[in-house]
Enzyme design. Structure first.
Site, mmCIF file in Angstrom:
data_model
loop_
_atom_site.group_PDB
_atom_site.id
_atom_site.type_symbol
_atom_site.label_atom_id
_atom_site.label_comp_id
_atom_site.label_asym_id
_atom_site.label_seq_id
_atom_site.Cartn_x
_atom_site.Cartn_y
_atom_site.Cartn_z
ATOM 1 C CG ASN B 108 -18.390 -4.787 11.941
ATOM 2 O OD1 ASN B 108 -17.782 -3.732 11.829
ATOM 3 N ND2 ASN B 108 -17.879 -5.844 12.541
ATOM 4 C CB CYS B 109 -20.882 0.690 13.232
ATOM 5 S SG CYS B 109 -20.712 1.587 14.746
ATOM 6 C CG LEU B 110 -24.497 -4.334 14.282
ATOM 7 C CD1 LEU B 110 -24.752 -5.636 15.001
ATOM 8 C CD2 LEU B 110 -25.017 -4.421 12.858
#
Lengths: 102, 110, 124
Positions: B108-110
């Site tokens: 979930n590294c945006l």
């Protein structure tokens, strides 16, 4: 109206209807579809709990196409409301959330 | 993309993450870091080791939020801050720390 | 920047680990959603409570162990974790067998009101 619970498994081989009935609130609705419509039979393992919850005012629906397809037209218990896909959409809109018990 | 470290050839994906996590060692880490213009110091290694430990424990690469929180728990509140991690690994600490630590890209590294 | 008000989202995890991917999907979904600053909570019920047991040595069946995965939840600020009391009782699982110590054990009627408070339910 709060939650619409959908059940698509037979209560004769799955516990989803039983789980749903445990947490179903008075303002909620239940929709039986696919094999879930077997839950509308008087012989269903959850028949008593279902009767009780209908008495408290919970509306319990069954998808007509699935009822008819399984030859259950004459066998479903009193108090179950029949609906179709348009009715399903309408119910989804009327309730705040949908919880699918699968 | 490929790296050659001590005569070994290491496969990297388009974003520079290891294709085979087993290829990782300290030399590979140094080289991956250099690709991103980061010179590894003691302070970096603290975080890299922490990220690897995180992955071993939880079997997931830490997101930024989780890395900050875990750093705070393990290395103390002074280091458990975004600004500290940003100084070590600019722009996206979780992403770069995981990349250098030889871990998969945080989901979930945006 | 335009801030949309945050929503209350409840993830309902009702399946045992390993047999299907549903338990892992629920965990991945809740961890990924934590990046969006919504009000997340997680409910374990039915066979989903089996995910919480300690000592799951699932390496033997080539799966990531839920005993080690679930303690990551607090690091992602997922602090509202509920476990259905009747589901535990039916399976004769006691609270000290659970891998998370910060869970809230709630009964069926509490779940009923928990569901009613949500803006969105996600079922796994």
């Amino acid at each position: 109206m709060s939650t619409l619970h959908t059940i698509n498994k037979s209560p004769f081989s799955h516990s989803t209807l039983a789980s749903c009935l445990q947490v179903c609130g008075k303002q909620d609705g239940i929709l039986l579809l696919e094999d879930g419509v077997f839950g509308a039979l008087a012989s269903s393992p959850c028949a008593e709990e279902l009767a009780t919850i209908i008495e408290t005012g919970v509306r319990v629906y069954a998808l007509k196409g699935d009822v008819n397809a399984r030859g259950l037209q004459e066998k479903i218990r009193a108090g179950i409301l029949l609906t179709d896909y348009n009715g399903f959409v309408q119910l989804s809109i009327e309730h705040k959330c949908v919880q699918s018990w699968y | 993309m490929q790296l050659t470290v001590n005569g070994r050839t290491i496969e990297l994906d388009k974003e520079g993450f290891l294709v085979n996590l087993d290829d990782w060692d300290a030399d590979a880490a140094n080289m991956i870091a250099l690709n991103d213009q980061i010179h590894l110091t003691e302070a970096h290694w603290e975080i890299i080791n922490l990220a690897r430990e995180f992955y071993q424990t939880f079997q997931i690469s830490p997101s930024m939020r989780a890395l900050v929180k875990r750093t705070g728990q393990v290395l103390g509140a002074e280091k458990g801050r975004s600004i500290y991690l940003l100084q070590l690994f600019p722009v996206s600490p979780a992403r770069f720390a995981c990349k250098i630590a030889g871990l998969p890209k945080p989901a979930n590294c945006l | 920047m335009n801030q949309t008000p945050s929503k209350k989202i409840l993830f309902i995890s009702r399946h045992a680990p390993y047999g299907t991917s549903l338990a892992k999907d629920a965990l991945d979904a809740v961890l990924s959603s934590s990046a969006y600053d919504q009000q997340l909570s997680l409910l374990f019920m039915d066979d989903g409570v089996f995910q919480l047991l300690k000592n799951q040595a699932s390496g033997e069946i080539a799966h990531k162990s839920f005993s080690s995965l679930l303690p990551v939840l607090p690091l992602y600020e997922i602090n509202s974790i509920y476990v259905h009391y009747e589901s535990l009782k039916k399976r004769q699982i006691t609270i000290n067998e659970l891998v998370l110590d910060s869970v809230q054990i709630i009964d069926s009627s509490a779940i009923c009101s928990l569901l009613a408070q949500q803006d969105q339910l996600l079922s796994f």
